[in-house]
Scaffold this motif. Structure first.
Motif, mmCIF file in Angstrom:
data_model
loop_
_atom_site.group_PDB
_atom_site.id
_atom_site.type_symbol
_atom_site.label_atom_id
_atom_site.label_comp_id
_atom_site.label_asym_id
_atom_site.label_seq_id
_atom_site.Cartn_x
_atom_site.Cartn_y
_atom_site.Cartn_z
ATOM 1 N N GLN A 64 0.834 -1.207 0.000
ATOM 2 C CA GLN A 64 0.000 0.000 0.000
ATOM 3 C C GLN A 64 0.866 1.253 0.000
ATOM 4 O OE1 GLN A 64 -3.484 -0.080 -0.278
ATOM 5 N NE2 GLN A 64 -3.009 2.020 -0.853
ATOM 6 N N GLU A 73 -7.614 6.919 -3.360
ATOM 7 C CA GLU A 73 -8.555 6.304 -4.305
ATOM 8 C C GLU A 73 -9.479 5.322 -3.592
ATOM 9 O OE1 GLU A 73 -5.893 6.399 -8.395
ATOM 10 O OE2 GLU A 73 -5.614 4.736 -6.979
ATOM 11 N N GLY A 131 3.196 5.940 -5.731
ATOM 12 C CA GLY A 131 3.168 5.904 -7.190
ATOM 13 C C GLY A 131 4.112 4.877 -7.786
ATOM 14 N N GLU A 158 3.809 1.524 -1.314
ATOM 15 C CA GLU A 158 4.332 1.635 -2.680
ATOM 16 C C GLU A 158 3.281 2.210 -3.624
ATOM 17 O OE1 GLU A 158 7.496 -2.108 -2.400
ATOM 18 O OE2 GLU A 158 5.546 -2.395 -3.387
ATOM 19 N N ALA A 159 2.032 1.788 -3.475
ATOM 20 C CA ALA A 159 0.947 2.328 -4.317
ATOM 21 C C ALA A 159 0.755 3.813 -4.038
ATOM 22 C CB ALA A 159 -0.349 1.565 -4.062
ATOM 23 N N ASP A 160 0.781 4.190 -2.766
ATOM 24 C CA ASP A 160 0.603 5.603 -2.406
ATOM 25 C C ASP A 160 1.747 6.461 -2.929
ATOM 26 O OD1 ASP A 160 -1.752 4.957 -1.125
ATOM 27 O OD2 ASP A 160 -0.907 5.029 0.898
ATOM 28 N N THR A 168 -4.514 3.734 -4.646
ATOM 29 C CA THR A 168 -3.883 4.467 -3.548
ATOM 30 C C THR A 168 -4.890 4.574 -2.409
ATOM 31 O OG1 THR A 168 -4.645 6.618 -4.301
ATOM 32 C CG2 THR A 168 -2.526 5.839 -5.182
ATOM 33 N N THR A 169 -4.413 4.996 -1.262
ATOM 34 C CA THR A 169 -5.296 5.157 -0.107
ATOM 35 C C THR A 169 -6.388 6.174 -0.422
ATOM 36 O OG1 THR A 169 -3.517 4.556 1.406
ATOM 37 C CG2 THR A 169 -5.367 5.767 2.340
#
Length: 122
Positions: free
Chosen positions: A68, A84, A74, A70-72, A81-82
């Motif tokens: 998570q 989203e 980018g 890493e997604a936040d 992302t959190t």
């Protein structure tokens, strides 16, 4: 379906689903943030299972926190992302409310249409 352990939580959702709030988490937010920072700053990258044991958390929980983060940042395109996730949850909630409102309006419309029907016996 509600279970005794859910009693008193004030969850009024009819489908029985429970959204976790930040104070309802199994692990404190500070621990999560510190664990992610430690893992991301480590060189070479640590073995997640070993690091999770040292921190006293489940290895899959740590793995998910890192994904998570890493997604936040980018760095991953395969996860939301959190922000989203929060937006999606809000939109789903709004959609459910609108569906309930539409059902009420449909029922009221049918009722009033029946009241105004001149062929209906009085």
């Amino acid at each position: 379906m509600r279970f005794p352990r859910d009693a008193g939580r004030g969850d009024s959702r009819s489908d029985g689903a429970h959204e976790r709030s930040s104070d309802d988490r199994k692990y404190p937010l500070e621990l999560r943030e510190r664990a992610v920072r430690m893992c991301r700053a480590s060189e070479p990258k640590p073995v997640i299972r070993r690091m999770a044991e040292e921190l006293g958390v489940h290895h899959e929980a740590l793995r998910n926190w890192i994904r998570q983060a890493e997604a936040d940042a980018g760095e991953r395109g395969d996860l939301l992302t959190t922000a989203e996730r929060e937006e999606l949850a809000a939109l789903r909630k709004e959609n459910a409310q609108l569906k309930r409102a539409n059902e009420v309006l449909r029922t009221a419309s049918a009722f009033f249409a029946a009241q105004l029907d001149p062929t209906r016996p009085r």
